[in-house]
Design a protein around this motif. Structure first.
Motif: not given
Length: 487
Positions: A159, A164, A167, A169, A172, A281
């Motif tokens: 999380s 990430q 978007s 989970r 990912n 990111q």
């Protein structure tokens, strides 16, 4: 402003240099390679100190920043496998102050030669989010602690904005799991309090939820509930002992420690899509606010894109001069305009002490839903835009949206959590399987109690395929008989 320093032209350095220099136009890069590969007949480069004041595109330097003021201009400092002697104690204090007081992001990328096991400087050790065994030597670091491993995300990493890649989970987690197996990593002895392990090394063929035996291997028997519970209890310790990505808030700044040097393997089979996304990111997470509007020298942003009538609005602006040095004495106002262009409010921004040209203020919540615009008003900004005709802007503004409510629960994250499901199945002495492997769960239901036999009669005319086949054969026979002259 990103400073990239490495000792040798290893693959990690090459891919990062190409990414920030050629592909990501939002980064003003300065890179220093302390021991470049010599080319026969080529003259050595003249001494050039890395500086955020250099022209965009002049990225290659041969010396570290010249003084403290130059170091403080960098928002991100990436240190690779460099010799400890390349940075003296005075410079480490400058780096520490840049992170602690100015809010810079420090990233260390492990290497087999020096980083981080050879560094003993107190400021470096304070910045590092983990500690190490003082008995470790360069020789032991060149040896892989396990034959091969996969990168797995921890619960925090699933999380965390830094990791990430999607978007979703589930998607990912799949992207990280599909990263090719790796063969070397650095070992952290203990994770400091407040630091987070976002990814860890799982040996190839090992179960991510398992207990660790004395040989540092993984073993688990899903049928034994007690052993499964023990495996869950040991998981956090196992993740820390095999940490790959560690993050930590350090005063106003942040620190990221990579215990491996293979993030470029994210490019496997997909080009630079996920490699670029990961490092983007990292930079966005580490440098704070998302200043989405403006030019190279003036940026403007808000803490969110949408607000409810009860949410205050934080405005942040960054102002630099032509040499990318922070302007600390500007008078800047923020005007709040509605959709019709009417100014509803005008508020002055305050300079954030010790920052790199950051100004901020907070507006009261807006009770009426709709679209609004934040516009900057300042003589210094007008002069900056006038001196930067390439920007093509006459004013700096950004939009935001006020909504009556947040997204309904139906739009929440609906992907399955494999860790929770695995935990639940082991607690109940059950098993977990995907829909394509559902047949493997049949033995868990025990032997069948009875067998039913049912007979079904299917007539020819009840099935269209059979009927079409029959008519086709009948028609073919008639055509052949006609052509042969048969009755």
């Amino acid at each position: 402003n990103v400073l990239l320093v490495d000792g040798y032209p290893r693959w990690e350095f090459r891919y990062l240099r190409n990414l920030f220099y050629g592909r990501d136009k939002s980064v003003h890069l300065q890179y220093v390679l302390l021991n470049p590969d010599p080319i026969a007949g080529q003259k050595p480069l003249p001494p050039v100190h890395a500086s955020a004041s250099r022209k965009f595109g002049d990225a290659e330097a041969t010396r570290l920043p010249e003084n403290e003021d130059e170091w403080r201009l960098f928002d991100v400092i990436i240190l690779g496998d460099i010799p400890p002697a390349s940075i003296d104690s005075k410079t480490w204090k400058i780096i520490s102050k840049s992170v602690e007081e100015r809010g810079a992001l420090l990233i260390t990328v492990a290497g087999q030669r020096y980083m981080p096991h050879a560094f003993k400087n107190p400021d470096f050790l304070n910045l590092s989010p983990s500690t190490r065994d003082s008995k470790n030597t360069a020789k032991t670091e060149s040896e892989a602690p396990m034959p091969a491993y996969h990168l797995d995300l921890t619960n925090a990493g699933r999380s965390h904005p830094l990791t990430q890649l999607s978007s979703s989970r589930a998607e990912n987690a799949r992207l990280w799991e599909n990263m090719p197996e790796l063969h070397w990593r650095s070992i952290s002895t203990q994770i400091k309090e407040g630091a987070e392990v976002l990814a860890y090394a799982r040996p190839v063929g090992g179960n991510p939820i398992a207990s660790m035996d004395q040989n540092n291997t993984l073993s688990v028997n899903p049928a034994e509930v007690e052993k499964a519970l023990q495996a869950l209890a040991n998981r956090k310790q196992f993740e820390q002992d095999n940490a790959l990505i560690i993050s930590q808030q350090y005063a106003l700044g942040k620190v990221v420690q990579l215990n491996f040097d293979r993030t470029w393997r994210l490019r496997y089979g997909v080009g630079d899509t996920y490699h670029h996304r990961f490092w983007g990111q990292v930079l966005r997470w580490g440098t704070g606010e998302n200043l989405r509007s403006g030019t190279e020298f003036v940026r403007l942003g808000t803490d969110h894109l949408s607000y409810t009538p009860s949410d205050p609005i934080k405005i942040v602006t960054k102002l630099l001069d032509a040499k990318r040095r922070p302007i600390t004495n500007a008078v800047i106002y923020a005007k709040l305009n509605n959709e019709e262009g009417e100014t509803l409010h005008r508020q002055i921004l305050s300079y954030r002490t010790g920052s790199n040209g950051m100004y901020e203020s907070t507006l009261a919540a807006l009770p009426k839903p709709g679209k609004y615009t934040i516009e900057l008003e300042s003589d210094q900004i007008d002069q900056t835009l006038k001196n930067d005709p390439d920007a093509g802007l006459s004013k700096i503004e950004t939009e935001l949206l006020v909504v009556s409510t947040r997204n309904p629960v139906e739009l929440a994250e609906l992907t399955s959590d494999s860790d929770f499901l695995t935990h639940a199945s082991q607690m109940s002495n059950g098993a977990l399987a995907s829909i394509t492997e559902a047949s493997s769960l049949i033995p868990f239901f025990g032997a069948p109690k009875e067998t039913l036999t049912e007979r079904r009669n299917i007539t020819l005319w009840d099935k269209w395929p059979l009927l079409v086949t029959f008519l086709g054969l009948f028609t073919s026979e008639w055509i052949f008989r006609r052509r042969a002259g048969l009755p």
